[in-house]
Motif scaffolding. Structure first.
Motif: not given
Length: 564
Positions: A559-564
C-alpha cells in the motif's frame, strides 16, 4: 504585504481586479570597507548580519553566487549571521592603494589555473565554423566530440553551463566548433547563425539581478463579478484559479524572505474585453514576465499581442495544447504535455524485462496507438496485443500471461468503465492463478484515478505518469500546509500547490538570471518543487520552452506509493 492580508476562503469578489501588490522586506546592506589580499587576489571582508542573504550580497557586491561560494565553501551549508566571509573584489589591480587588513593571514600564492574562458580572439576565429548540435537519444559528450572531430574539453569550453558529468537532455542545443576535417551537412543539426550568436551571448553564471524589483503580471479567468460567498462553490473552475492564486501569494511571501521583491499586478481575464483592458494597462509596459491561464477561445488573440510585446509568458495550466510553445518564442509551458508523458512511458517499458501485453478496446487514435506499439518493437520488446470486450467473458485473456515470470501490462484506454473492468479481471487472475503482474496506466487516467478500486491498483503494482504528486511527509510540504491553513483557514488543493510551485520556480529564476532566464533554465538540472517537477527543453529553434518531466508513481502491494 502578504503578512497583513487576510483572504477569506470563500469570498473573492474583487481581489484580482487590477490588484497591484509589492513584497518588500530587504535588509539594507552596507558594503564593507575592510579588504584583504590572499595570494594574488583581493577580497572584501564582510561581517554577515541577521536578515542578509546570498542573493542580496551578490547584488550589492556585483558577484555571482558561484564566485561567492567558491571563495567561501562553507556557504554550501547556508549563510549564517555573524559569519565573516570573503567576497571577490572586482576591480583588483597592481596599482590599487587598497588598505589591506593586518590581521589577515597571508597564504602562499597558488598556481594560476589554465585560462578556461572564451576570449574575443577565440570567438572571432571560430565564429565562421560555429554550428548548433541538437541532442538526440543516446548522445554523450564523447560521441559528439568524435562526430565533430574535436575534444570533450573544447565542447565544454564553449558550453560553460556543462561539465564532464552533466546529463545531456534530448532537444538541448550545444555550441560546436569543428576542429579539423570536413563534415557532411546532412549529418549535422544546425540552426541559423543569428540564433547561434544570440545564444553565445548568454552567460548564466553572471548578469544576475537585472533590477531591484521584479515586475510581474498575473492573468486568471476567475470571473470575480459573478462570485459571492453563497455561490463560489458552484463555480468550480473559477474556484480552482482562486486556490492557485492563494498558493501564488504564499510563494511571494517565501521569496520576500530571500530578499526578492515582487511588484505584482493581477487581472481577471475571461473575455475579449477584459483581455484588452489588461493589455492596455500601464503595467505591461514594464512587465518582465506574464503568468497566466488564457481560455482557448482567447488564445489566438493573446498570442498575437504577447509576441508583439516580447515578454516571457508562463502558461500555468495549458497542457492539452501540445504545440503552443513550438512556434511561440516567448512561451513556457509549466505542465508537461501528454506527448512527452507517452514518450517517457515508452522509455520505461523499453527498459523492463520480459514481454509486454497491451490490452485495448475501441481505438480512438489509431496513429498514436500504432506509434506506441512500433516504438516498443523497435527497442527489442516482444509485444502481445489483446482486444478486450467490455462486458464479455474474455476467456482467452489468461493465455497471454506467463505464470513463471513478471507480466508487464499496458491498458490502452481512456474509458473509466473499461479500465475498471479490465483491472477487476486482472486482479481476479492474479489472485486465482498467482500471476505476478505489473500494470502501466496511461497519463489520461489522472482524471478518474481516484475512482479506481484501491485494492486492485495496489495488488497489480500499477504505475502511472503524472504531473503532480504531493509527499505529505516532506518538511517543505508540511510547512506550506501550516502557512496555508493560517492565512486561508482551510487545506490546500493541488491548484494551491501548483500556484506556489510556479511562483517560487519562475520568479526565483527571473531574479537569478534576469533577461536571460529562458535560455538559462533550458540548461538547468531538473527541479522538484512541492508537487511538480520542472525540466525544460527548447521546443524548437524558433520556439519557447516546454516542461518535459513527469513523475512516475508506482503502487505496491504493501500500500505504499514510490515516486521516481
Amino acid at each position: 504585504m502578504l503578512l497583513t492580508m487576510k483572504i477569506l476562503k470563500y469570498i473573492f469578489a474583487t481581489v484580482l481586479l487590477s490588484l497591484a501588490l509589492s513584497v518588500f522586506a530587504q535588509v539594507e546592506i552596507k558594503k564593507s570597507t575592510e579588504k584583504v589580499r590572499i595570494g594574488d587576489k583581493v577580497y572584501y571582508v564582510h561581517h554577515v548580519k541577521y536578515g542578509e542573504t546570498i542573493y542580496s550580497l551578490c547584488r550589492v557586491y556585483n558577484v555571482s553566487q558561484e564566485e561567492l561560494v567558491a571563495a567561501n565553501p562553507q556557504l554550501s551549508q547556508g549563510l549564517k549571521a555573524e559569519q565573516r566571509i570573503k567576497i571577490p573584489y572586482k576591480t583588483e589591480s597592481k596599482s590599487d592603494n587598497t588598505k589591506i587588513s593586518n590581521s589577515a593571514k597571508q597564504e602562499s600564492r597558488p598556481k594560476k589555473e589554465p585560462e578556461t574562458e572564451i576570449s574575443q580572439t577565440d570567438t572571432a576565429q571560430k565564429q565562421d565554423s560555429a554550428i548548433k548540435h541538437k541532442i538526440k537519444r543516446g548522445d554523450n559528450l564523447s560521441k559528439i566530440a568524435k562526430k565533430y572531430n574535436c575534444t570533450v574539453e573544447e565542447i565544454l569550453k564553449f558550453n560553460p553551463s556543462l561539465n564532464k558529468t552533466s546529463k545531456l537532455k534530448k532537444g538541448q542545443y550545444l555550441t560546436i566548433y569543428p576542429c579539423k576535417g570536413e563534415l557532411q551537412q546532412t549529418d549535422i543539426d544546425t540552426v541559423a547563425v543569428e540564433t547561434l550568436i544570440e545564444a553565445d551571448k548568454v552567460d548564466c553564471g553572471k548578469n544576475l539581478y537585472q533590477s531591484d524589483t521584479l515586475n510581474v503580471v498575473l492573468m486568471l479567468p476567475i470571473k470575480a463579478g459573478e462570485i459571492n460567498n453563497l455561490s463560489v462553490k458552484n463555480h468550480r473552475n473559477a474556484y480552482d484559479f482562486v486556490e492557485f492564486y492563494e498558493g501564488f501569494l504564499l510563494s511571494l511571501d517565501s521569496l520576500r524572505n530571500r530578499n526578492i521583491s515582487v511588484n505584482l499586478t493581477a487581472f481577471d481575464v475571461y473575455d475579449e474585453q477584459t483581455l484588452k483592458t489588461a493589455f492596455n494597462s500601464p503595467s505591461f509596459g514594464k512587465a518582465q514576465m506574464i503568468i497566466c491561464h488564457i481560455p482557448k477561445n482567447l488564445m489566438a488573440m493573446f498570442t498575437n499581442i504577447a509576441n508583439e510585446l516580447k515578454i516571457p509568458v508562463v502558461l500555468s495550466f495549458q497542457s492539452d495544447m501540445e504545440n503552443i510553445a513550438e512556434n511561440n518564442k516567448y512561451f513556457i509551458q509549466s505542465i508537461t504535455p501528454l506527448s512527452f508523458k507517452i514518450e517517457k512511458l515508452n522509455k520505461i517499458l523499453c527498459s523492463v524485462e520480459n514481454s509486454i501485453v497491451v490490452i485495448y478496446g475501441e481505438i480512438v487514435d489509431t496513429a498514436n496507438f500504432n506509434n506506441f506499439i512500433n516504438i516498443l518493437k523497435n527497442c527489442g520488446k516482444t509485444v502481445k496485443k489483446y482486444r478486450y470486450k467490455l462486458g464479455g467473458h474474455n476467456e482467452n485473456l489468461q493465455k497471454e500471461f506467463d505464470g513463471k515470470t513478471k507480466n508487464n501490462i499496458v491498458i490502452w484506454s481512456n474509458n473509466k468503465v473499461f479500465v475498471s473492468d479490465v483491472l477487476s479481471k486482472l486482479n481476479a487472475l492474479s489472485i486465482s492463478l498467482k500471476y505476478d503482474m505489473s500494470v502501466y496506466g496511461l497519463p489520461y487516467w489522472h482524471t478518474f484515478e481516484g475512482s479506481l478500486n484501491f485494492d486492485h491498483i495496489h495488488n497489480l503494482n500499477m504505475s502511472m505518469l503524472q504531473s503532480f504528486f504531493v509527499d505529505y511527509n516532506r518538511y517543505e510540504v508540511k510547512n506550506f500546509i501550516r502557512k496555508y491553513r493560517y492565512y486561508y483557514k482551510g487545506d490546500p488543493s493541488r491548484f494551491s500547490f501548483h500556484g506556489y510551485d510556479v511562483g517560487i520556480y519562475f520568479l526565483d529564476k527571473l531574479a537569478k538570471y534576469g533577461q536571460n532566464f529562458m535560455q538559462c533554465i533550458a540548461n538547468d538540472e531538473p527541479a522538484t518543487l512541492l508537487q511538480t517537477r520542472f525540466w525544460y527543453n527548447i521546443s524548437s529553434p524558433q520556439g519557447g520552452l516546454v516542461n518535459t518531466e513527469s513523475l512516475l508513481l508506482r503502487r505496491s502491494k504493501n500500500l505504499n506509493i514510490i515516486v521516481e
